[in-house]
Design a protein around this motif. Structure first.
Motif, PDB file in Angstrom:
ATOM      1  N   ALA A 130       3.335 -23.230 -21.221  1.00  0.00           N
ATOM      2  CA  ALA A 130       4.311 -23.880 -22.097  1.00  0.00           C
ATOM      3  C   ALA A 130       5.551 -22.758 -22.693  1.00  0.00           C
ATOM      4  N   LEU A 131       5.985 -22.163 -21.509  1.00  0.00           N
ATOM      5  CA  LEU A 131       6.960 -21.300 -21.383  1.00  0.00           C
ATOM      6  C   LEU A 131       8.227 -22.174 -20.650  1.00  0.00           C
ATOM      7  N   ASP A 132       7.419 -22.400 -19.195  1.00  0.00           N
ATOM      8  CA  ASP A 132       8.451 -23.750 -18.851  1.00  0.00           C
ATOM      9  C   ASP A 132       9.099 -24.201 -19.793  1.00  0.00           C
ATOM     10  N   LEU A 133       8.013 -25.716 -20.488  1.00  0.00           N
ATOM     11  CA  LEU A 133       8.775 -26.292 -21.337  1.00  0.00           C
ATOM     12  C   LEU A 133       9.670 -25.840 -22.140  1.00  0.00           C
ATOM     13  N   ARG A 134       9.606 -25.150 -22.783  1.00  0.00           N
ATOM     14  CA  ARG A 134       9.851 -24.319 -23.982  1.00  0.00           C
ATOM     15  C   ARG A 134      11.239 -24.505 -23.696  1.00  0.00           C
ATOM     16  N   LYS A 135      11.540 -24.138 -22.178  1.00  0.00           N
ATOM     17  CA  LYS A 135      12.751 -23.389 -21.414  1.00  0.00           C
ATOM     18  C   LYS A 135      13.251 -24.230 -21.550  1.00  0.00           C
ATOM     19  N   ALA A 136      12.976 -25.897 -21.035  1.00  0.00           N
ATOM     20  CA  ALA A 136      13.221 -27.216 -20.548  1.00  0.00           C
ATOM     21  C   ALA A 136      15.047 -27.613 -21.465  1.00  0.00           C
ATOM     22  N   GLU A 137      15.536 -28.367 -20.496  1.00  0.00           N
ATOM     23  CA  GLU A 137      16.606 -29.165 -20.916  1.00  0.00           C
ATOM     24  C   GLU A 137      15.992 -30.498 -21.805  1.00  0.00           C
ATOM     25  N   PRO A 138      16.047 -30.756 -23.964  1.00  0.00           N
ATOM     26  CA  PRO A 138      15.512 -31.161 -24.016  1.00  0.00           C
ATOM     27  C   PRO A 138      16.420 -32.829 -24.750  1.00  0.00           C
ATOM     28  N   LYS A 139      17.389 -33.366 -23.593  1.00  0.00           N
ATOM     29  CA  LYS A 139      17.616 -34.431 -23.408  1.00  0.00           C
ATOM     30  C   LYS A 139      16.972 -34.574 -21.957  1.00  0.00           C
ATOM     31  N   GLU A 140      16.882 -33.758 -20.620  1.00  0.00           N
ATOM     32  CA  GLU A 140      16.360 -33.871 -20.167  1.00  0.00           C
ATOM     33  C   GLU A 140      15.273 -35.040 -19.894  1.00  0.00           C
ATOM     34  N   ILE A 141      14.107 -34.139 -21.075  1.00  0.00           N
ATOM     35  CA  ILE A 141      12.798 -34.051 -20.696  1.00  0.00           C
ATOM     36  C   ILE A 141      12.877 -35.336 -21.846  1.00  0.00           C
ATOM     37  N   ARG A 142      13.374 -35.758 -23.073  1.00  0.00           N
ATOM     38  CA  ARG A 142      13.720 -36.482 -23.972  1.00  0.00           C
ATOM     39  C   ARG A 142      13.815 -38.259 -22.580  1.00  0.00           C
ATOM     40  N   LYS A 143      14.869 -37.949 -22.058  1.00  0.00           N
ATOM     41  CA  LYS A 143      15.176 -39.007 -20.957  1.00  0.00           C
ATOM     42  C   LYS A 143      13.824 -39.273 -19.535  1.00  0.00           C
TER      43      LYS A 143
ATOM     44  N   GLY B  14      -0.949 -32.919 -27.161  1.00  0.00           N
ATOM     45  CA  GLY B  14      -0.544 -34.196 -26.659  1.00  0.00           C
ATOM     46  C   GLY B  14       0.213 -34.304 -25.923  1.00  0.00           C
ATOM     47  N   VAL B  15       0.159 -33.502 -24.979  1.00  0.00           N
ATOM     48  CA  VAL B  15       1.030 -33.508 -23.756  1.00  0.00           C
ATOM     49  C   VAL B  15      -0.756 -33.440 -22.429  1.00  0.00           C
ATOM     50  N   ALA B  16      -0.910 -35.045 -22.159  1.00  0.00           N
ATOM     51  CA  ALA B  16      -1.931 -35.153 -21.285  1.00  0.00           C
ATOM     52  C   ALA B  16      -1.551 -34.811 -20.389  1.00  0.00           C
ATOM     53  N   ARG B  17      -2.768 -35.183 -19.250  1.00  0.00           N
ATOM     54  CA  ARG B  17      -3.124 -34.775 -17.786  1.00  0.00           C
ATOM     55  C   ARG B  17      -1.547 -35.438 -17.287  1.00  0.00           C
ATOM     56  N   ARG B  18      -1.811 -36.638 -17.765  1.00  0.00           N
ATOM     57  CA  ARG B  18      -0.612 -37.344 -16.259  1.00  0.00           C
ATOM     58  C   ARG B  18       0.301 -36.633 -16.435  1.00  0.00           C
ATOM     59  N   THR B  19       1.470 -36.870 -17.928  1.00  0.00           N
ATOM     60  CA  THR B  19       2.433 -36.336 -18.005  1.00  0.00           C
ATOM     61  C   THR B  19       2.506 -34.325 -17.803  1.00  0.00           C
ATOM     62  N   GLY B  20       1.054 -33.427 -17.805  1.00  0.00           N
ATOM     63  CA  GLY B  20       1.545 -32.781 -16.971  1.00  0.00           C
ATOM     64  C   GLY B  20       1.558 -32.432 -15.607  1.00  0.00           C
ATOM     65  N   GLU B  21       0.815 -33.616 -14.850  1.00  0.00           N
ATOM     66  CA  GLU B  21       1.345 -33.888 -13.066  1.00  0.00           C
ATOM     67  C   GLU B  21       2.113 -33.712 -12.758  1.00  0.00           C
ATOM     68  N   LYS B  22       3.418 -34.728 -14.075  1.00  0.00           N
ATOM     69  CA  LYS B  22       4.576 -34.776 -13.726  1.00  0.00           C
ATOM     70  C   LYS B  22       5.646 -33.993 -13.983  1.00  0.00           C
ATOM     71  N   LEU B  23       5.000 -33.352 -15.197  1.00  0.00           N
ATOM     72  CA  LEU B  23       6.014 -32.169 -15.493  1.00  0.00           C
ATOM     73  C   LEU B  23       5.812 -31.077 -14.167  1.00  0.00           C
ATOM     74  N   GLU B  24       4.815 -30.944 -14.046  1.00  0.00           N
ATOM     75  CA  GLU B  24       4.650 -29.886 -12.493  1.00  0.00           C
ATOM     76  C   GLU B  24       5.123 -29.970 -11.502  1.00  0.00           C
ATOM     77  N   ARG B  25       5.691 -31.005 -11.233  1.00  0.00           N
ATOM     78  CA  ARG B  25       6.557 -32.166 -10.229  1.00  0.00           C
ATOM     79  C   ARG B  25       8.069 -31.558 -10.521  1.00  0.00           C
ATOM     80  N   MET B  26       8.734 -31.424 -11.864  1.00  0.00           N
ATOM     81  CA  MET B  26       9.483 -30.836 -12.136  1.00  0.00           C
ATOM     82  C   MET B  26       9.679 -28.725 -12.281  1.00  0.00           C
ATOM     83  N   ARG B  27       8.563 -28.622 -11.856  1.00  0.00           N
ATOM     84  CA  ARG B  27       7.870 -27.033 -11.609  1.00  0.00           C
ATOM     85  C   ARG B  27       8.192 -26.493 -12.801  1.00  0.00           C
ATOM     86  N   ILE B  28       7.395 -27.164 -13.712  1.00  0.00           N
ATOM     87  CA  ILE B  28       7.446 -27.261 -15.577  1.00  0.00           C
ATOM     88  C   ILE B  28       6.125 -27.510 -15.580  1.00  0.00           C
ATOM     89  N   ARG B  29       5.260 -25.510 -15.426  1.00  0.00           N
ATOM     90  CA  ARG B  29       3.780 -25.808 -15.589  1.00  0.00           C
ATOM     91  C   ARG B  29       3.409 -24.724 -16.669  1.00  0.00           C
TER      92      ARG B  29
END
Length: 276
Positions: A190-203, A173-188
């Motif tokens: 799956a473990l980085d995403l697991r550790k991310a703040e859920p409320k910030e990801i939802r926002k 469910g994580v598309a390429r464009r979403t991945g590019e935006k996540l990388e700009r947040m230094r989320i590269r």
């Protein structure tokens, strides 16, 4: 490839490929063909004479694929109960209530029964959430040591290590464009995403990706409707493996992409107002 091998066992151990609707590109490859360095989506005419002599190619046979899928699902239902069909070659089953030790044994028995009854080899991933189950299935499929079955515990060091090696766009469910935006947040990863703040990801990305964060932590919150929610825009796009000047290549690509896009529109029971 597995469907054809059921009826032609002499193909086992040989490089086998299945072509797209107009026999233009390879859309499925046996492990033997992958070893020869043939990438997925490669135009058939680009196969070298040496590889072509070794390889058996088939046109897509959708009626066959659908029937074999039905047999696999029926076998699973007979041995596990309700089966939630996600796609022609992916299903979810509920194994709650079993211990970790029992899960491993039951999944191995189920895999053996499916292969005995249908001839189709399957990979089974078991985990507390659907997203982690998809990760486990990927491990079971690609690492022979697991013998087709992988059971993941959400907080086990081995699970965390694998997520740390997995790129975030390889997640369900994580598309390429979403991945590019996540990388700009230094989320590269799956473990980085697991550790991310859920409320910030939802926002920033919405509730679906927030649920993926929880799923990576072992909380079962995603339903198939979350992944398959109706989209306002549908894009089907791939790049060529190498530069081409052949109009035939472009025609085949347009045909293939248009068909794939139309299938997505029909699947969500929508209509298209524009095609670009």
């Amino acid at each position: 490839v597995s469907c054809f091998r059921v009826f032609m066992p002499q193909l086992r151990g040989r490089p086998v490929g299945v072509l797209s609707s107009n026999d233009g590109c390879l859309v499925a490859r046996s492990n033997e063909l992958k070893v020869l360095g043939v990438p997925n989506g490669m135009p058939a005419f680009q196969l070298s004479p040496e590889v072509r002599r070794q390889t058996v190619l088939f046109s897509s046979a959708y009626a066959l694929f659908g029937e074999m899928s039905r047999r696999v699902v029926a076998t699973m239902q007979a041995h596990t109960g309700p089966v939630q069909v996600y796609s022609i070659d992916e299903q979810f089953i509920d194994l709650s209530g079993l211990s970790i030790e029992a899960l491993q044994g039951h999944a191995a028995e189920l895999r053996q029964e499916v292969q005995r009854s249908t001839g189709i080899p399957v990979s089974i991933g078991v985990a507390p959430s659907r997203t982690l189950a998809k990760v486990a299935t990927d491990i079971a499929k690609k690492q022979p040591a697991f013998k087709g079955v992988c059971v993941l515990e959400a907080d086990h060091p081995a699970t965390l290590a694998y997520l740390d090696r997995m790129h975030v766009t390889d997640l369900w469910g994580v598309a390429r464009r979403t991945g590019e935006k996540l990388e700009r947040m230094r989320i590269r990863t799956a473990l980085d995403l697991r550790k991310a703040e859920p409320k910030e990801i939802r926002k920033r990305f919405g509730i679906v990706l927030e649920r993926t964060v929880w799923e990576l932590r072992g909380v079962d919150v995603i339903r198939l409707d979350d992944i398959d929610q109706k989209r306002q825009n549908i894009m089907t796009s791939r790049t060529f493996g190498s530069t081409t000047g052949r109009l035939e290549d472009l025609r085949e690509a347009v045909r293939s992409h248009a068909q794939a896009g139309a299938e997505k529109v029909r699947r969500q029971q929508s209509v298209a107002r524009a095609v670009m």
